[in-house]
Design a protein around this motif. Structure first.
Motif, PDB file in Angstrom:
ATOM      1  N   ASP A 266      24.132   2.360  43.509  1.00 54.06           N
ATOM      2  CA  ASP A 266      23.327   2.692  42.329  1.00 54.06           C
ATOM      3  C   ASP A 266      22.729   4.093  42.430  1.00 54.06           C
ATOM      4  O   ASP A 266      21.524   4.294  42.279  1.00 54.06           O
ATOM      5  N   MET A 267      23.579   5.080  42.674  1.00 54.60           N
ATOM      6  CA  MET A 267      23.095   6.458  42.801  1.00 54.60           C
ATOM      7  C   MET A 267      23.545   7.309  41.629  1.00 54.60           C
ATOM      8  O   MET A 267      24.477   6.966  40.908  1.00 54.60           O
ATOM      9  N   ASN A 268      22.878   8.464  41.490  1.00 53.33           N
ATOM     10  CA  ASN A 268      23.352   9.504  40.568  1.00 53.33           C
ATOM     11  C   ASN A 268      24.496  10.237  41.272  1.00 53.33           C
ATOM     12  O   ASN A 268      24.266  10.980  42.226  1.00 53.33           O
ATOM     13  N   ILE A 269      25.724  10.018  40.816  1.00 54.36           N
ATOM     14  CA  ILE A 269      26.864  10.684  41.453  1.00 54.36           C
ATOM     15  C   ILE A 269      27.708  11.370  40.383  1.00 54.36           C
ATOM     16  O   ILE A 269      28.130  10.735  39.411  1.00 54.36           O
ATOM     17  N   LYS A 270      27.954  12.657  40.576  1.00 51.67           N
ATOM     18  CA  LYS A 270      28.826  13.410  39.686  1.00 51.67           C
ATOM     19  C   LYS A 270      30.182  13.554  40.370  1.00 51.67           C
ATOM     20  O   LYS A 270      30.294  14.133  41.446  1.00 51.67           O
ATOM     21  N   PHE A 271      31.239  12.977  39.764  1.00 54.35           N
ATOM     22  CA  PHE A 271      32.587  13.102  40.300  1.00 54.35           C
ATOM     23  C   PHE A 271      33.261  14.296  39.647  1.00 54.35           C
ATOM     24  O   PHE A 271      33.413  14.347  38.418  1.00 54.35           O
ATOM     25  N   VAL A 272      33.654  15.266  40.464  1.00 55.54           N
ATOM     26  CA  VAL A 272      34.230  16.517  39.968  1.00 55.54           C
ATOM     27  C   VAL A 272      35.724  16.544  40.258  1.00 55.54           C
ATOM     28  O   VAL A 272      36.143  16.439  41.416  1.00 55.54           O
ATOM     29  N   ASP A 273      36.537  16.678  39.215  1.00 59.37           N
ATOM     30  CA  ASP A 273      37.988  16.734  39.367  1.00 59.37           C
ATOM     31  C   ASP A 273      38.412  18.186  39.604  1.00 59.37           C
ATOM     32  O   ASP A 273      38.464  18.987  38.685  1.00 59.37           O
ATOM     33  N   ALA A 274      38.687  18.514  40.869  1.00 60.41           N
ATOM     34  CA  ALA A 274      39.095  19.883  41.208  1.00 60.41           C
ATOM     35  C   ALA A 274      40.482  19.884  41.842  1.00 60.41           C
ATOM     36  O   ALA A 274      40.837  20.796  42.595  1.00 60.41           O
ATOM     37  N   ARG A 275      41.288  18.877  41.536  1.00 57.33           N
ATOM     38  CA  ARG A 275      42.576  18.721  42.185  1.00 57.33           C
ATOM     39  C   ARG A 275      43.499  19.926  41.969  1.00 57.33           C
ATOM     40  O   ARG A 275      44.092  20.446  42.909  1.00 57.33           O
ATOM     41  N   LYS A 276      43.613  20.368  40.722  1.00 53.85           N
ATOM     42  CA  LYS A 276      44.527  21.473  40.427  1.00 53.85           C
ATOM     43  C   LYS A 276      44.092  22.749  41.139  1.00 53.85           C
ATOM     44  O   LYS A 276      44.922  23.490  41.685  1.00 53.85           O
ATOM     45  N   LYS A 277      42.801  22.992  41.157  1.00 55.37           N
ATOM     46  CA  LYS A 277      42.267  24.207  41.786  1.00 55.37           C
ATOM     47  C   LYS A 277      42.643  24.258  43.268  1.00 55.37           C
ATOM     48  O   LYS A 277      43.069  25.291  43.784  1.00 55.37           O
ATOM     49  N   PHE A 278      42.509  23.120  43.954  1.00 50.09           N
ATOM     50  CA  PHE A 278      42.816  23.084  45.381  1.00 50.09           C
ATOM     51  C   PHE A 278      44.313  23.195  45.643  1.00 50.09           C
ATOM     52  O   PHE A 278      44.737  23.956  46.518  1.00 50.09           O
ATOM     53  N   LEU A 279      45.121  22.445  44.897  1.00 55.24           N
ATOM     54  CA  LEU A 279      46.564  22.460  45.145  1.00 55.24           C
ATOM     55  C   LEU A 279      47.180  23.814  44.800  1.00 55.24           C
ATOM     56  O   LEU A 279      48.107  24.272  45.485  1.00 55.24           O
ATOM     57  N   ASP A 280      46.676  24.463  43.773  1.00 54.83           N
ATOM     58  CA  ASP A 280      47.163  25.813  43.432  1.00 54.83           C
ATOM     59  C   ASP A 280      46.857  26.784  44.568  1.00 54.83           C
ATOM     60  O   ASP A 280      47.693  27.622  44.944  1.00 54.83           O
ATOM     61  N   ALA A 281      45.656  26.682  45.132  1.00 53.87           N
ATOM     62  CA  ALA A 281      45.244  27.603  46.200  1.00 53.87           C
ATOM     63  C   ALA A 281      46.022  27.351  47.489  1.00 53.87           C
ATOM     64  O   ALA A 281      46.211  28.269  48.301  1.00 53.87           O
ATOM     65  N   LEU A 282      46.485  26.115  47.698  1.00 55.18           N
ATOM     66  CA  LEU A 282      47.187  25.763  48.930  1.00 55.18           C
ATOM     67  C   LEU A 282      48.702  25.932  48.833  1.00 55.18           C
ATOM     68  O   LEU A 282      49.410  25.741  49.824  1.00 55.18           O
ATOM     69  N   LYS A 283      49.186  26.300  47.681  1.00 56.84           N
ATOM     70  CA  LYS A 283      50.632  26.416  47.474  1.00 56.84           C
ATOM     71  C   LYS A 283      51.243  27.413  48.457  1.00 56.84           C
ATOM     72  O   LYS A 283      50.824  28.568  48.557  1.00 56.84           O
ATOM     73  N   GLY A 284      52.231  26.946  49.227  1.00 55.25           N
ATOM     74  CA  GLY A 284      52.941  27.809  50.160  1.00 55.25           C
ATOM     75  C   GLY A 284      52.218  28.067  51.475  1.00 55.25           C
ATOM     76  O   GLY A 284      52.751  28.748  52.355  1.00 55.25           O
ATOM     77  N   VAL A 285      51.022  27.520  51.652  1.00 49.98           N
ATOM     78  CA  VAL A 285      50.243  27.752  52.875  1.00 49.98           C
ATOM     79  C   VAL A 285      50.632  26.716  53.930  1.00 49.98           C
ATOM     80  O   VAL A 285      50.588  25.519  53.675  1.00 49.98           O
ATOM     81  N   THR A 286      50.993  27.177  55.118  1.00 52.02           N
ATOM     82  CA  THR A 286      51.409  26.260  56.185  1.00 52.02           C
ATOM     83  C   THR A 286      50.531  26.359  57.437  1.00 52.02           C
ATOM     84  O   THR A 286      50.528  25.438  58.255  1.00 52.02           O
ATOM     85  N   ASP A 287      49.817  27.439  57.613  1.00 51.81           N
ATOM     86  CA  ASP A 287      48.986  27.607  58.806  1.00 51.81           C
ATOM     87  C   ASP A 287      47.760  26.689  58.729  1.00 51.81           C
ATOM     88  O   ASP A 287      47.023  26.710  57.739  1.00 51.81           O
TER      89      ASP A 287
END
Length: 509
Positions: A266-287
């Motif tokens: 029973d808390m105040n929780i804001k769920f933020v959908d940032a999936r696209k932002k993260f996957l775009d930034a990680l594209k091609g990154v392997t290290d």
């Protein structure tokens, strides 16, 4: 209270945990602690830890010898015993025969540490130095074949020394030795419980926060969930939690966490959908390190943007645990310091200018679980295995794509289903699947395949500082492998990781 003086032992946290298991509060202090600080703490007893140094080496760790004039019982373990002997006028020299591993301890004087024990039992040693001459007032209370002075006592001053390590499980009767020191020597009371801790912490948070607002990043893991619940009980709706969905969660994890955190807590929780932002930034990154930095920086960016929408917040909550405090050598002062100024902890921006609340910073992981149950959190959440902040990004070797994430999610979910069905979930520290950056040839349905390989990682541990690979039953491994290959797409090979920590790490990246 008992304090452990840290002389650099790899087991100092273990000593503190052994004390707390007896419902006696214990904290670890650095060797440079002042005598005035010890007087202020007013412990019932002091334990001097072991350490890798030799007492006769230059710059070996030491503490003000006035410690021995305070009238407080002292227990020295390994190097801690050497320091006590040396400081009080005895002699420590390099041992003629070093002792590492198991040894048989012969008891000469049972009281008080060896009370109710056999005269001969197994203990665990790790030393290259030994006591050669004892200070006035001391006597030998136990020996081994290689170490004539394996335990000592000055009964009048209540000073005791153990060359062995009673805190490790390998030492038979080790926990009982510590109990005798706590109760027969120090006369401690068993008043350290999660109920008393939670009541004190809630009262302290209430007093400090008042009617101001608290912001907290919520991961859905045990630590952040318990910390949030504790803060919530103190400030209610003035706690504002932010959960960032980075697209790197396990199968149905967001939905399960949303249900357990909002419905049950029973808390105040804001769920933020940032999936696209993260996957775009990680594209091609392997290290691996680059992945972590990208994810960490993006989390801060997203969290800060959401936190900025909450007007009038003055505090930031975090689920920092006691091992983090000890390992970072941060300043702390016991139960009165769970609230302090925010100093860029966790990499959050200084410009947020928030005071930090770390209500779990005096607890070990097993204590956090007990506290969670005390606070009424569901057992499923309390016993949730640790999950890394970067999520599946560090369990996918190589490039991160939505397709590869889905492949791993399915395999990982099957693994967890079978681990739980076998009744092993709570017995394992972690169990998970890793998607490898290699493909191999297989035969499925009379057709040649060239598909992904998945590794199963399962470890046992008490604190993640060390870990052993779990000896899972072969029939269970066979069932997991069969289900993954049949039910998860694009996987035709499953392997089992049998590496302990050290030399490996628990996670692969």
């Amino acid at each position: 209270m008992i304090i452990v003086i840290d002389f650099g032992s790899q087991f100092n946290q273990l000593i503190a945990r052994r004390v707390r298991e007896n419902n006696v509060y214990c904290q670890v202090e650095p060797a440079d602690i002042s005598i005035d600080k010890i007087r202020e703490i007013n412990p019932k007893g002091i334990i001097l830890s072991g350490g890798p140094s030799s007492i006769y080496e230059e710059n070996s760790p030491s503490i003000d010898t006035e410690l021995f004039d305070l009238g407080i019982p002292v227990l020295g373990i390994c190097y801690g015993m050497h320091y006590m002997v040396h400081a009080l006028g005895g002699v420590i020299k390099r041992a003629e025969k070093r002792e590492y591993g198991f040894a048989n301890l012969e008891v000469k004087d049972a009281l008080p540490l060896f009370k109710d024990m056999d005269n001969l039992f197994q203990c665990w040693m790790s030393h290259g130095d030994s006591a050669k001459e004892l200070p006035p007032g001391f006597e030998v209370t136990a020996s081994t074949e290689n170490t004539p002075i394996a335990a000592i006592a000055d009964h009048d001053r209540k000073f005791y020394g153990l060359q062995l390590h009673p805190e490790v499980e390998h030492s038979v009767n080790g926990s009982l030795m510590i109990r005798h020191f706590l109760f027969d020597v120090c006369r401690c009371e068993q008043n350290w419980t999660m109920k008393s801790f939670s009541e004190g912490a809630i009262a302290q948070i209430k007093d400090a926060v008042g009617d101001q607002k608290v912001i907290m990043g919520l991961s859905g893991g045990v630590d952040s969930s318990v910390a949030a619940t504790l803060i919530h009980k103190a400030v209610g709706k003035n706690l504002f939690c932010i959960f960032v969905d980075n697209g790197l969660l396990r199968l149905n994890e967001k939905e399960q966490l949303e249900k357990s955190l909002t419905s049950n807590l029973d808390m105040n929780i804001k769920f933020v959908d940032a999936r696209k932002k993260f996957l775009d930034a990680l594209k091609g990154v392997t290290d691996p390190e680059t992945k972590r930095k990208i994810i960490g920086n993006l989390f801060i960016e997203v969290f800060e943007a959401e936190a900025g929408k909450i007007q009038g917040a003055s505090f930031l909550g975090q689920g920092t645990l006691y091992p983090d405090i000890i390992e970072s050598k941060s300043a702390f002062g016991g139960p009165t310091s769970i609230i302090k100024s925010h100093h860029n902890v966790g990499g959050l921006p200084e410009k947020m200018k928030l005071k930090l609340i770390e209500p779990l910073q005096l607890l070990f992981k097993d204590e956090v679980r007990k506290l969670g149950l005390e606070l009424g959190i569901s057992e499923d959440l309390v016993w949730r295995q640790p999950f890394p902040g970067p999520g599946l990004a560090i369990r996918i070797m190589g490039d991160i794509t939505e397709e590869r994430l889905n492949v791993l999610r399915t395999a990982d979910d099957i693994l967890l289903q079978e681990i739980k069905a076998a009744g092993l979930y709570r017995k394992l520290w972690q169990s998970f699947a890793v998607l490898l950056p290699v493909k191999s040839v297989g035969v499925m349905g009379d057709k040649r395949t060239f598909a992904n390989c998945v590794a199963i990682r399962a470890v046992t541990s008490s604190d993640a500082m060390t870990a052993d690979w779990a000896k899972l039953p072969h029939d269970l491994l066979g069932k997991i492998s069969n289900r993954i290959i049949n039910e998860a797409e694009k996987i035709n090979r499953v392997v089992f990781d049998i590496t302990s920590k050290p030399p490996g790490t628990i996670e692969w990246e």
